[in-house]
Enzyme design. Structure first.
Site, PDB file in Angstrom:
ATOM      1  N   HIS A   1     -27.937 -62.723  33.516  1.00 30.14           N
ATOM      2  CA  HIS A   1     -28.719 -62.946  32.292  1.00 30.14           C
ATOM      3  C   HIS A   1     -28.148 -64.111  31.489  1.00 30.14           C
ATOM      4  O   HIS A   1     -28.346 -64.191  30.270  1.00 30.14           O
ATOM      5  CB  HIS A   1     -28.733 -61.695  31.386  1.00 30.14           C
ATOM      6  CG  HIS A   1     -29.388 -60.495  31.987  1.00 30.14           C
ATOM      7  ND1 HIS A   1     -28.899 -59.216  31.823  1.00 30.14           N
ATOM      8  CD2 HIS A   1     -30.488 -60.363  32.769  1.00 30.14           C
ATOM      9  CE1 HIS A   1     -29.669 -58.356  32.463  1.00 30.14           C
ATOM     10  NE2 HIS A   1     -30.640 -59.034  33.054  1.00 30.14           N
TER      11      HIS A   1
ATOM     12  N   ARG B   1     -35.184 -71.475  37.998  1.00 27.31           N
ATOM     13  CA  ARG B   1     -34.210 -70.422  37.754  1.00 27.31           C
ATOM     14  C   ARG B   1     -33.592 -70.017  39.087  1.00 27.31           C
ATOM     15  O   ARG B   1     -34.295 -69.695  40.044  1.00 27.31           O
ATOM     16  CB  ARG B   1     -34.871 -69.193  37.128  1.00 27.31           C
ATOM     17  CG  ARG B   1     -33.832 -68.116  36.796  1.00 27.31           C
ATOM     18  CD  ARG B   1     -34.458 -66.795  36.482  1.00 27.31           C
ATOM     19  NE  ARG B   1     -33.408 -65.799  36.203  1.00 27.31           N
ATOM     20  CZ  ARG B   1     -33.580 -64.503  36.272  1.00 27.31           C
ATOM     21  NH1 ARG B   1     -34.749 -64.014  36.611  1.00 27.31           N
ATOM     22  NH2 ARG B   1     -32.587 -63.674  36.014  1.00 27.31           N
TER      23      ARG B   1
ATOM     24  N   GLU C   1     -36.162 -67.412  27.987  1.00 27.81           N
ATOM     25  CA  GLU C   1     -35.426 -68.006  29.102  1.00 27.81           C
ATOM     26  C   GLU C   1     -36.137 -69.225  29.667  1.00 27.81           C
ATOM     27  O   GLU C   1     -35.494 -70.196  30.076  1.00 27.81           O
ATOM     28  CB  GLU C   1     -35.204 -66.957  30.188  1.00 27.81           C
ATOM     29  CG  GLU C   1     -34.300 -65.815  29.748  1.00 27.81           C
ATOM     30  CD  GLU C   1     -34.187 -64.726  30.791  1.00 27.81           C
ATOM     31  OE1 GLU C   1     -33.385 -64.881  31.725  1.00 27.81           O
ATOM     32  OE2 GLU C   1     -34.902 -63.711  30.656  1.00 27.81           O
TER      33      GLU C   1
ATOM     34  N   ARG D   1     -29.862 -48.328  37.311  1.00 30.24           N
ATOM     35  CA  ARG D   1     -28.497 -48.643  37.717  1.00 30.24           C
ATOM     36  C   ARG D   1     -27.498 -47.824  36.915  1.00 30.24           C
ATOM     37  O   ARG D   1     -27.678 -47.567  35.730  1.00 30.24           O
ATOM     38  CB  ARG D   1     -28.199 -50.134  37.518  1.00 30.24           C
ATOM     39  CG  ARG D   1     -29.065 -51.062  38.354  1.00 30.24           C
ATOM     40  CD  ARG D   1     -28.662 -52.506  38.121  1.00 30.24           C
ATOM     41  NE  ARG D   1     -29.633 -53.440  38.683  1.00 30.24           N
ATOM     42  CZ  ARG D   1     -30.105 -54.513  38.056  1.00 30.24           C
ATOM     43  NH1 ARG D   1     -29.677 -54.803  36.839  1.00 30.24           N
ATOM     44  NH2 ARG D   1     -30.980 -55.300  38.638  1.00 30.24           N
TER      45      ARG D   1
ATOM     46  N   GLY E   1     -34.156 -54.400  23.544  1.00 36.30           N
ATOM     47  CA  GLY E   1     -33.487 -54.925  22.357  1.00 36.30           C
ATOM     48  C   GLY E   1     -34.450 -55.395  21.282  1.00 36.30           C
ATOM     49  O   GLY E   1     -34.188 -55.249  20.083  1.00 36.30           O
ATOM     50  N   GLU E   2     -35.585 -55.930  21.695  1.00 31.16           N
ATOM     51  CA  GLU E   2     -36.566 -56.456  20.733  1.00 31.16           C
ATOM     52  C   GLU E   2     -37.508 -55.384  20.208  1.00 31.16           C
ATOM     53  O   GLU E   2     -38.084 -55.548  19.129  1.00 31.16           O
ATOM     54  CB  GLU E   2     -37.379 -57.578  21.385  1.00 31.16           C
ATOM     55  CG  GLU E   2     -36.560 -58.803  21.754  1.00 31.16           C
ATOM     56  CD  GLU E   2     -37.309 -59.762  22.671  1.00 31.16           C
ATOM     57  OE1 GLU E   2     -38.563 -59.753  22.640  1.00 31.16           O
ATOM     58  OE2 GLU E   2     -36.656 -60.498  23.430  1.00 31.16           O
ATOM     59  N   ASN E   3     -37.683 -54.287  20.964  1.00 34.19           N
ATOM     60  CA  ASN E   3     -38.758 -53.350  20.635  1.00 34.19           C
ATOM     61  C   ASN E   3     -38.320 -51.934  20.295  1.00 34.19           C
ATOM     62  O   ASN E   3     -39.126 -51.165  19.780  1.00 34.19           O
ATOM     63  CB  ASN E   3     -39.738 -53.288  21.822  1.00 34.19           C
ATOM     64  CG  ASN E   3     -40.423 -54.618  22.076  1.00 34.19           C
ATOM     65  OD1 ASN E   3     -41.032 -55.178  21.179  1.00 34.19           O
ATOM     66  ND2 ASN E   3     -40.305 -55.122  23.297  1.00 34.19           N
TER      67      ASN E   3
ATOM     68  N   LEU F   1     -30.959 -56.198  26.377  1.00 33.08           N
ATOM     69  CA  LEU F   1     -31.234 -54.817  26.752  1.00 33.08           C
ATOM     70  C   LEU F   1     -32.658 -54.693  27.282  1.00 33.08           C
ATOM     71  O   LEU F   1     -33.626 -54.962  26.574  1.00 33.08           O
ATOM     72  CB  LEU F   1     -31.051 -53.883  25.549  1.00 33.08           C
ATOM     73  CG  LEU F   1     -29.707 -53.954  24.812  1.00 33.08           C
ATOM     74  CD1 LEU F   1     -29.667 -52.931  23.691  1.00 33.08           C
ATOM     75  CD2 LEU F   1     -28.543 -53.751  25.778  1.00 33.08           C
TER      76      LEU F   1
ATOM     77  N   LYS G   1     -43.498 -67.296  38.925  1.00 31.64           N
ATOM     78  CA  LYS G   1     -43.790 -67.337  37.493  1.00 31.64           C
ATOM     79  C   LYS G   1     -43.573 -68.765  37.024  1.00 31.64           C
ATOM     80  O   LYS G   1     -42.601 -69.416  37.414  1.00 31.64           O
ATOM     81  CB  LYS G   1     -42.859 -66.379  36.738  1.00 31.64           C
ATOM     82  CG  LYS G   1     -43.169 -66.226  35.261  1.00 31.64           C
ATOM     83  CD  LYS G   1     -42.218 -65.215  34.622  1.00 31.64           C
ATOM     84  CE  LYS G   1     -42.519 -65.030  33.145  1.00 31.64           C
ATOM     85  NZ  LYS G   1     -41.579 -64.068  32.501  1.00 31.64           N
TER      86      LYS G   1
ATOM     87  N   ASP H   1     -38.328 -45.889  32.564  1.00 28.02           N
ATOM     88  CA  ASP H   1     -38.906 -46.644  31.451  1.00 28.02           C
ATOM     89  C   ASP H   1     -38.498 -45.942  30.157  1.00 28.02           C
ATOM     90  O   ASP H   1     -38.785 -44.758  29.959  1.00 28.02           O
ATOM     91  CB  ASP H   1     -40.427 -46.698  31.583  1.00 28.02           C
ATOM     92  CG  ASP H   1     -41.074 -47.644  30.573  1.00 28.02           C
ATOM     93  OD1 ASP H   1     -40.772 -47.523  29.361  1.00 28.02           O
ATOM     94  OD2 ASP H   1     -41.881 -48.501  30.983  1.00 28.02           O
ATOM     95  N   LEU H   2     -37.848 -46.687  29.257  1.00 33.64           N
ATOM     96  CA  LEU H   2     -37.305 -46.069  28.051  1.00 33.64           C
ATOM     97  C   LEU H   2     -38.394 -45.461  27.178  1.00 33.64           C
ATOM     98  O   LEU H   2     -38.166 -44.482  26.457  1.00 33.64           O
ATOM     99  CB  LEU H   2     -36.484 -47.089  27.265  1.00 33.64           C
ATOM    100  CG  LEU H   2     -35.453 -46.548  26.285  1.00 33.64           C
ATOM    101  CD1 LEU H   2     -34.505 -45.579  26.964  1.00 33.64           C
ATOM    102  CD2 LEU H   2     -34.662 -47.687  25.663  1.00 33.64           C
TER     103      LEU H   2
ATOM    104  N   ASN I   1     -39.923 -69.840  38.276  1.00 30.98           N
ATOM    105  CA  ASN I   1     -39.090 -68.692  38.626  1.00 30.98           C
ATOM    106  C   ASN I   1     -39.694 -68.087  39.881  1.00 30.98           C
ATOM    107  O   ASN I   1     -40.675 -67.344  39.824  1.00 30.98           O
ATOM    108  CB  ASN I   1     -39.065 -67.675  37.483  1.00 30.98           C
ATOM    109  CG  ASN I   1     -38.109 -66.516  37.744  1.00 30.98           C
ATOM    110  OD1 ASN I   1     -37.598 -66.356  38.852  1.00 30.98           O
ATOM    111  ND2 ASN I   1     -37.865 -65.705  36.738  1.00 30.98           N
TER     112      ASN I   1
END
Length: 404
Positions: free
Chosen positions: A187, A98, A391, A248, A339-341, A216, A14, A289-290, A7
């Site tokens: 995505h 990618r 991914e 965004r 979404g995972e956390n 997410l 990466k 940052d959420l 990537n």
């Protein structure tokens, strides 16, 4: 078959090296990141993945003036006699790259040739920040790994199965035909992986499954997937529309751009920066940052509370829309960093949807999920899962399929 997943970003590379025994079975041998390429403070982090599940980590701070030097340094680390995982670069059968944008040119991973390179170049106006860096990675890898096949895996490819009523905008049709203005979605590699895994977890054959995937993170998107094929997605011509994201806007009235341009005298570049980098959660409450938004909300900041409510409400609207679009839904899947956390976001994004067949079990939903986890109640007619995305593995899997 050893496959190196690459990537390539504007100042980073990466990578992950896989040993693929089939399209469904692969083992990570090594991974890492070359970053700050072109700067004086370049860093290469290399991890060798051991058989017992542990990792051996090394870090180098040598200057990496360009991507060619960076990739050569990665290959050297992979083939190091003491810490490497291959005896020679010739063991690498292929590199899977990618690539952000393929426009309408490709709907599947593709072995790189001159036509593929030309198509990536033509899509640079659609992906100006990513496509040039992705292309650099391909060209450099082609020079350094001349015995390996190069395969491009496009982020937009999975969404190419959308029907015209989903991907076209109500603009003059000539803008689509002549300028390529349409919904492309992003995505895609993540949505494809998660939809496939979720169908298996739900016990439904992939070609008979209806799945909603919610990727997410700081950048967020949803996809409606019918029988393994995307039929709608929330991002559009660019990654700007759809859900509220870290910086965004997500969906807004497009006339706001004209209004602000006239009222504030902002240039196109300033407006672009406003909606892409200064809006979203950051624009509402000052935090993108959420985790920081949650902390601020817990400390009583009203705008942080508002940002969380707006985020969950926008997510809920898209879930409802995609349930309507699919008609029958077997499962919903959350993935990616948020979404995972973030159990609060998951619960609130699907709150009060029992009448649509969605019932969250708050105990199952509690906490972070590092492996596939069912978070819906037994009474829920639509299963809800958290499925960690992968991914890189999906790119390795698709590269293996191309070569097979």
């Amino acid at each position: 078959m050893k496959i190196l997943v690459i990537n390539s970003g504007s100042s980073s590379i990466k990578f992950k090296l896989y040993e693929m025994s089939s399209a469904e079975e692969g083992e990570v041998l090594a991974s890492g990141l070359a970053e700050r390429i072109g700067e004086d403070t370049s860093t290469l982090t290399y991890k060798r993945h051991e058989k017992d599940g542990s990792e051996t980590k090394q870090t180098w701070n040598d200057p990496l003036p360009n991507h060619e030097t960076g990739l050569k340094r990665i290959i050297k680390a992979l083939s190091d006699p003491e810490k490497g995982v291959i005896s020679s670069p010739d063991e690498i059968a292929a590199a899977g790259h990618r690539v952000l944008h393929a426009g309408e040119a490709f709907s599947a991973p593709t072995k790189v040739n001159d036509a593929v390179i030309d198509a990536i170049k033509k899509c640079i106006p659609l992906g100006p920040l990513h496509n040039p860096a992705n292309l650099d990675g391909i060209l450099v890898a082609s020079q350094i790994m001349q015995g390996a096949s190069q395969v491009a895996v496009f982020d937009t490819a999975f969404h190419q199965t959308m029907p015209p009523e989903a991907y076209l905008y109500a603009l003059p049709y000539e803008l689509y035909k002549e300028q390529g203005v349409r919904r492309y979605g992003f995505h895609g590699t993540s949505h494809k992986y998660v939809a496939r895994v979720t169908a298996k977890l739900a016990g439904v054959p992939q070609d008979q499954s209806n799945i909603i995937t919610a990727h997410l993170g700081n950048g967020s998107s949803m996809a409606a997937v019918r029988n393994g094929r995307c039929v709608d997605t929330s991002m559009g011509l660019t990654p700007l529309p759809g859900l509220i994201m870290g910086t965004r806007t997500g969906d807004i009235d497009p006339a706001i751009i004209f209004y602000l341009g006239k009222q504030l005298g902002l240039s196109l570049e300033e407006l672009d920066n406003l909606v892409n980098k200064q809006s979203g959660l950051k624009g509402i409450c000052g935090h993108n940052d959420l985790r920081d938004v949650h902390t601020a909300a817990e400390e009583g900041e009203e705008r942080a509370k508002l940002a969380l409510s707006m985020l969950a409400y926008r997510n809920k609207k898209f879930f409802g829309a995609y349930i309507a679009a699919l008609g029958r839904v077997d499962a919903i899947a959350f993935t990616a960093g948020v979404g995972e956390n973030d159990s609060w976001v998951r619960a609130q994004s699907l709150a009060d949807m029992e009448h649509l067949g969605v019932v969250i079990d708050l105990e199952r939903n509690d906490g972070r999920c590092s492996e596939p986890t069912l978070i819906s109640a037994d009474s829920s007619t639509i299963q809800v899962w958290v499925v960690p995305t992968d991914e890189e593995y999906e790119i390795a899997r698709e590269t293996y399929e191309v070569l097979s």
